[in-house]
Design a protein around this motif. Structure first.
Motif, PDB file in Angstrom:
ATOM      1  N   ASP A 355      10.700 -22.154 -20.860  1.00 31.26           N
ATOM      2  CA  ASP A 355      11.805 -21.762 -19.972  1.00 31.26           C
ATOM      3  C   ASP A 355      11.959 -20.243 -19.923  1.00 31.26           C
ATOM      4  O   ASP A 355      12.168 -19.654 -18.850  1.00 31.26           O
ATOM      5  N   ASP A 358       9.074 -18.728 -17.901  1.00 31.25           N
ATOM      6  CA  ASP A 358       9.237 -18.909 -16.460  1.00 31.25           C
ATOM      7  C   ASP A 358      10.301 -17.964 -15.895  1.00 31.25           C
ATOM      8  O   ASP A 358      10.159 -17.432 -14.791  1.00 31.25           O
ATOM      9  N   LYS A 359      11.361 -17.769 -16.664  1.00 33.20           N
ATOM     10  CA  LYS A 359      12.450 -16.908 -16.198  1.00 33.20           C
ATOM     11  C   LYS A 359      12.014 -15.458 -16.085  1.00 33.20           C
ATOM     12  O   LYS A 359      12.429 -14.735 -15.160  1.00 33.20           O
TER      13      LYS A 359
END
Length: 431
Positions: A355, A358-359
């Motif tokens: 996560d 991806d951010k």
């Protein structure tokens, strides 16, 4: 702050750390509390909580959330791979592959290069077997014998063996840490291998140079019995993995070749080979179950708002790609120190790391490499980790004395930090 996030969601993780690490601290023995038992207690306590920002749910619904998390397709695939990896090591051991690999390395050991040679053998063996524990178990008795014959410090030779073992734990295609890192980040093993290799190769060279300077006088080389045919399963696994064949197919072929050779050379009978396979799978059953349980615990943390809370508070302090990579490295390192298991730490940190990646647009191939590098490095530096405990027990010395000689693990951390700072290796964009 996201309304779904809540500090309560971190309670499962805090409870686990309190139970597992707390027991080790108060009893002076970290493995007094088995990992699986600690997770089971954590699950039971976690069922008592609800997310105050969501509608209250009953016990059955919480069980359902846990089961859905545990039955994630990535985790189920991980279980299959773990079992196949265990089967391969058991078959390779039963058919004489492990012994041949060790003896071949000892035969080729350069004169006056005992310590560098021992480290290189450890690297080759651990890379071939994919297990640091197996490497430590196989090489430590030999290292102790070398120390007794040459007068080299016992703690030093054990530190060299642990370093070589962590090389393969980090880089091997069939290592459980490699499997966990690549599956949680959904990247190919060969891509993760390229990232890791470029980062740790300088550490390998520096470690060999250091060991060469303090390697002692050396002894006359000897020739040990080995059979090149017994190395075929290892060679096939390395080649197939480098080509990019699916890991399940790779391991299956390795197991099949090992069984054929084992039956052919009389290491075991056709009937006995099934027990050999079962033995290896049994070695990995505990890790497989833990992987599923961790998935369920993470799902409960997500429901309680812990994942969102951790993401928000961690990412609030992250402003750049480098910050994201340092955050991921710190997260998996702390989890490894807490759980004393680099595979479990990767499985736990993996979804969160994905996560974060991806951010902040961090290449997941780099993330997989960093997860494995930092977790494996700290695994080789903890005096209460299984690898050092086994080496210390075999050598009958203090585990803490080995830590100060685990130079390769220290170099891995240094190279990992430098890789984050410099952004090396540069990754071409995946199509």
């Amino acid at each position: 702050m996201n309304k779904k996030s809540n500090f309560i969601g971190l309670f499962p993780l805090l409870i686990f750390l309190l139970i597992y690490a707390g027991t080790g601290i108060f009893t002076d023995k970290i493995d007094n509390m088995p990992l699986l038992v600690a997770f089971v207690i954590t699950i039971a306590v976690s069922f008592l909580f609800n997310n105050p920002n969501k509608e209250k749910i009953n016990f059955e619904k919480k069980v359902e959330i846990f089961c859905k998390g545990a039955s994630d397709s990535t985790l189920l695939l991980l279980v299959i791979i773990f079992l196949l990896a265990g089967a391969f090591y058991s078959v390779a051991d039963g058919m004489g592959g492990v012994k041949s690999m060790v003896n071949l390395g000892l035969t080729l050991l350069p004169l006056k290069m005992l310590l560098p040679g021992l480290f290189i053998i450890g690297c080759i063996l651990s890379f071939s077997m994919g297990t640091s524990m197996g490497t430590v178990s196989a090489l430590t008795p030999i290292a102790v014998g070398i120390a007794n014959e040459t007068g080299i410090d016992l703690a030093l030779v054990c530190g060299v063996v642990v370093g070589g073992a962590m090389f393969g734990d980090n880089l091997s295609f069939i290592s459980d840490t490699t499997i966990a890192a690549t599956r949680t980040q959904e990247v190919d093993m060969k891509d993760k291998f390229k990232v890791n290799f470029f980062i740790v190769f300088p550490a390998v060279i520096i470690n060999i140079i250091i060991l060469a300077f303090i390697g002692g006088k050396g002894v006359q080389g000897a020739i040990y019995d080995y059979n090149l045919i017994n190395l075929i399963p290892y060679i096939s696994i390395i080649i197939l993995a480098l080509v990019g064949v699916n890991v399940i197919i790779v391991l299956s072929i390795g197991v099949l070749l090992g069984l054929i050779i084992g039956v052919f050379n009389g290491s075991f009978t056709f009937v006995e080979m099934f027990s050999i396979v079962q033995r290896g799978m049994g070695w990995m059953e505990n890790m497989a179950i833990i992987a599923l349980v961790v998935g369920g615990v993470v799902a409960l943390m997500e429901y309680l708002g812990g994942i969102d809370y951790l993401l928000e508070n961690l990412t609030n302090k992250i402003k750049t790609k480098k910050g994201a990579e340092f955050g991921i490295a710190l997260l998996v390192s702390l989890l490894c120190l807490a759980t004393t298991n680099n595979t479990v730490s990767i499985i736990t940190a993996g979804p969160l790391a994905k996560d974060i990646a991806d951010k902040f647009s961090v290449d997941r191939r780099r993330v997989a490499g960093l997860l494995d590098i930092f977790s494996s490095a700290f695994q080789g530096l903890m005096p209460y980790a299984g690898q050092i405990l086994v080496a210390a027990a075999m050598a009958q010395i203090s585990p803490i004395s080995i830590v100060s000689y685990s130079w390769y693990s220290i170099l891995m951390i240094i190279m990992g930090i430098l890789a984050i700072i410099t952004g090396i290796p540069k990754m071409k964009e995946n199509k």
